[in-house]
Design an enzyme around this catalytic site. Structure first.
Site, PDB file in Angstrom:
ATOM      1  N   ASP A  21     -13.413  15.309  -1.629  1.00 61.92           N
ATOM      2  CA  ASP A  21     -13.530  16.671  -2.154  1.00 61.92           C
ATOM      3  C   ASP A  21     -14.813  16.752  -2.974  1.00 61.92           C
ATOM      4  O   ASP A  21     -15.583  15.787  -3.041  1.00 61.92           O
ATOM      5  CB  ASP A  21     -12.284  17.009  -3.005  1.00 61.92           C
ATOM      6  CG  ASP A  21     -11.913  18.488  -2.908  1.00 61.92           C
ATOM      7  OD1 ASP A  21     -12.825  19.333  -3.012  1.00 61.92           O
ATOM      8  OD2 ASP A  21     -10.723  18.792  -2.741  1.00 61.92           O
ATOM      9  N   ASP A  36      -3.554   4.391  -1.699  1.00 67.27           N
ATOM     10  CA  ASP A  36      -4.491   4.812  -0.649  1.00 67.27           C
ATOM     11  C   ASP A  36      -4.380   6.323  -0.437  1.00 67.27           C
ATOM     12  O   ASP A  36      -3.715   6.782   0.491  1.00 67.27           O
ATOM     13  CB  ASP A  36      -4.153   4.037   0.638  1.00 67.27           C
ATOM     14  CG  ASP A  36      -5.018   4.457   1.809  1.00 67.27           C
ATOM     15  OD1 ASP A  36      -6.153   4.891   1.582  1.00 67.27           O
ATOM     16  OD2 ASP A  36      -4.536   4.346   2.957  1.00 67.27           O
ATOM     17  N   THR A  94     -10.704   3.387  11.109  1.00 68.87           N
ATOM     18  CA  THR A  94     -10.596   2.423  12.209  1.00 68.87           C
ATOM     19  C   THR A  94      -9.999   3.035  13.478  1.00 68.87           C
ATOM     20  O   THR A  94      -9.964   2.385  14.513  1.00 68.87           O
ATOM     21  CB  THR A  94      -9.740   1.218  11.780  1.00 68.87           C
ATOM     22  OG1 THR A  94      -8.478   1.711  11.303  1.00 68.87           O
ATOM     23  CG2 THR A  94     -10.406   0.422  10.686  1.00 68.87           C
ATOM     24  N   LYS A  96      -7.166   8.304  -0.249  1.00 70.15           N
ATOM     25  CA  LYS A  96      -8.349   8.736   0.530  1.00 70.15           C
ATOM     26  C   LYS A  96      -8.903  10.074   0.048  1.00 70.15           C
ATOM     27  O   LYS A  96      -9.013  11.043   0.808  1.00 70.15           O
ATOM     28  CB  LYS A  96      -7.997   8.829   2.019  1.00 70.15           C
ATOM     29  CG  LYS A  96      -7.673   7.498   2.674  1.00 70.15           C
ATOM     30  CD  LYS A  96      -7.594   7.643   4.177  1.00 70.15           C
ATOM     31  CE  LYS A  96      -7.366   6.318   4.869  1.00 70.15           C
ATOM     32  NZ  LYS A  96      -6.056   5.724   4.600  1.00 70.15           N
ATOM     33  N   LYS A 152       0.852  -1.199   0.000  1.00 68.87           N
ATOM     34  CA  LYS A 152       0.000   0.000   0.000  1.00 68.87           C
ATOM     35  C   LYS A 152       0.883   1.243   0.000  1.00 68.87           C
ATOM     36  O   LYS A 152       1.803   1.358   0.802  1.00 68.87           O
ATOM     37  CB  LYS A 152      -0.909   0.015   1.234  1.00 68.87           C
ATOM     38  CG  LYS A 152      -1.833   1.232   1.280  1.00 68.87           C
ATOM     39  CD  LYS A 152      -2.934   1.049   2.319  1.00 68.87           C
ATOM     40  CE  LYS A 152      -2.521   1.477   3.694  1.00 68.87           C
ATOM     41  NZ  LYS A 152      -2.618   2.923   3.938  1.00 68.87           N
ATOM     42  N   ARG A 162       2.235  -1.752  11.197  1.00 74.51           N
ATOM     43  CA  ARG A 162       3.229  -1.768  12.272  1.00 74.51           C
ATOM     44  C   ARG A 162       3.474  -3.120  12.930  1.00 74.51           C
ATOM     45  O   ARG A 162       4.618  -3.382  13.317  1.00 74.51           O
ATOM     46  CB  ARG A 162       2.875  -0.674  13.296  1.00 74.51           C
ATOM     47  CG  ARG A 162       3.150   0.720  12.750  1.00 74.51           C
ATOM     48  CD  ARG A 162       2.439   1.791  13.542  1.00 74.51           C
ATOM     49  NE  ARG A 162       0.999   1.761  13.301  1.00 74.51           N
ATOM     50  CZ  ARG A 162       0.132   2.611  13.848  1.00 74.51           C
ATOM     51  NH1 ARG A 162       0.562   3.546  14.668  1.00 74.51           N
ATOM     52  NH2 ARG A 162      -1.157   2.531  13.568  1.00 74.51           N
TER      53      ARG A 162
HETATM   54  O1  LIG Z   1      -7.409   3.187   4.055  1.00 76.11           O
HETATM   55  C1  LIG Z   1      -6.696   2.582   4.863  1.00 76.11           C
HETATM   56  O2  LIG Z   1      -5.864   1.772   4.472  1.00 76.11           O
HETATM   57  C2  LIG Z   1      -6.963   2.756   6.292  1.00 76.11           C
HETATM   58  C3  LIG Z   1      -8.275   3.025   6.651  1.00 76.11           C
HETATM   59  C4  LIG Z   1      -8.649   2.994   8.007  1.00 76.11           C
HETATM   60  O3  LIG Z   1      -9.829   3.159   8.355  1.00 76.11           O
HETATM   61  N1  LIG Z   1      -7.694   2.719   8.929  1.00 76.11           N
HETATM   62  C5  LIG Z   1      -6.383   2.515   8.606  1.00 76.11           C
HETATM   63  O4  LIG Z   1      -5.582   2.246   9.507  1.00 76.11           O
HETATM   64  N2  LIG Z   1      -6.002   2.582   7.283  1.00 76.11           N
HETATM   65  C6  LIG Z   1      -4.579   2.414   6.905  1.00 76.11           C
HETATM   66  O5  LIG Z   1      -4.137   1.109   7.262  1.00 76.11           O
HETATM   67  C7  LIG Z   1      -2.814   1.147   7.749  1.00 76.11           C
HETATM   68  C8  LIG Z   1      -2.818   0.559   9.140  1.00 76.11           C
HETATM   69  O6  LIG Z   1      -1.513   0.505   9.612  1.00 76.11           O
HETATM   70  P1  LIG Z   1      -1.174  -0.160  11.014  1.00 76.11           P
HETATM   71  O7  LIG Z   1      -2.070   0.474  12.044  1.00 76.11           O
HETATM   72  O8  LIG Z   1       0.283   0.177  11.211  1.00 76.11           O
HETATM   73  O9  LIG Z   1      -1.441  -1.633  10.862  1.00 76.11           O
HETATM   74  C9  LIG Z   1      -2.347   2.602   7.692  1.00 76.11           C
HETATM   75  O10 LIG Z   1      -1.587   2.756   6.511  1.00 76.11           O
HETATM   76  C10 LIG Z   1      -3.618   3.409   7.593  1.00 76.11           C
HETATM   77  O11 LIG Z   1      -3.471   4.546   6.768  1.00 76.11           O
END
Ligand SMILES: O=C(O)c1cc(=O)[nH]c(=O)n1[C@@H]1O[C@H](COP(=O)(O)O)[C@@H](O)[C@H]1O
Length: 246
Positions: free
Chosen positions: A72, A67, A131, A69, A40, A223
């Site tokens: 607009d 990604d 999330t 997001k 990603k 992470r």
């Molecule tokens: O669109 C996303 O990927 C995303 C949406 C969401 O609601 N929550 C979310 O954590 N993400 C992405 O998912 C990844 C989660 O990363 P970790 O929390 O390190 O596992 C990050 O790159 C966030 O930008």
């Protein structure tokens, strides 16, 4: 209903975010984890380095989740989607809260951008609710009067009605979204945490095996892998968990 996926797919269902500050760090991470098939590219890396990482990933036959997001007005979103679609990526994100008109404009723009670039259009997936937002924050800070699960269903259904291919949701909502939106609607779940990993800023998480059993098509896991003392070992542990669970 509980869904499960064939275990041989486990290592193709994990998307690892390149949440790093620059191109050099991104290449180092890709080199460190050759087992990862789906990467990603998000806001931090794209803002610092632009699209060059996309060509690098494609030259290594990797799948790409771009990604960005988008959020607009319809005209601006459509312009951004035309450009993004021309890169030949696999997945692209937009916030459902951009609204129906923007979602429809985005889906149409993808076709135009992809044909201009001579590539397949990406699957467009809508963020239902980040999330990192809890039910309490949804009510208190965002002033949304619906219960959190219902709010995410409404966002996913609006995305589906607007012609999108799927949604990004927390694994906690995946089972219900699967039932409501059907089998051909992609569910991509971040906020996934093995029992041995820190929650960090994620508020609505489940383990990798729980997320897949709930009906997720793809898990976005950052992470717990990339910040682990041994990222390769962390990846293997997660693949093993998925393989034994499904
Ligand atoms: O669109 C996303 O990927 C995303 C949406 C969401 O609601 N929550 C979310 O954590 N993400 C992405 O998912 C990844 C989660 O990363 P970790 O929390 O390190 O596992 C990050 O790159 C966030 O930008």
């Amino acid at each position: 209903m509980i869904y499960s996926q064939p275990s041989r797919r486990a290592n193709h269902q994990i998307i690892v975010p390149l949440d790093v500050p620059d191109l050099q760090s991104a290449i180092a991470l890709v080199d460190q984890l050759p087992q990862v098939n789906f990467w990603k590219v998000g806001l931090e890396l794209f803002t610092s380095s632009g699209p060059s990482i996309l060509e690098i990933l494609k030259s290594r036959q990797k799948r790409i989740f771009l990604d960005l997001k988008f959020h607009d007005i319809p005209n601006t979103v459509a312009g951004a989607c035309r450009r993004a679609a021309s890169y030949g990526v696999d997945l692209l994100t937009i916030h459902a809260t951009a609204g129906k008109d923007a979602l429809k404009a985005a889906t149409e723009a993808l076709q135009v951008g992809a044909s201009q670039g001579g590539v397949q259009p990406p699957k467009l997936i809508a963020i239902t609710l980040l999330t990192s937002i809890s039910a309490w924050q949804l009510a208190r800070d965002l002033k949304v009067p619906l219960e959190l699960p219902e709010y995410t269903w409404e966002m996913a259904l609006m995305a589906k009605e607007s012609g999108l291919n799927g949604a990004v949701c927390s694994p906690q909502e995946a089972a219900q979204l699967r039932q409501i939106c059907g089998d051909d609607f992609l569910l991509v779940c971040p906020g996934v945490r093995p029992t041995w990993a820190d929650q960090g800023d994620q508020k609505r998480s489940l383990t990798p095996s729980q997320a897949i059993l709930a009906g997720a098509d793809y898990l976005v896991i950052g992470r717990p892998i990339t910040a682990a003392p041994d990222p390769k070992l962390a990846w293997e542990k997660i693949v093993e968990e998925l393989t034994t669970a499904t």
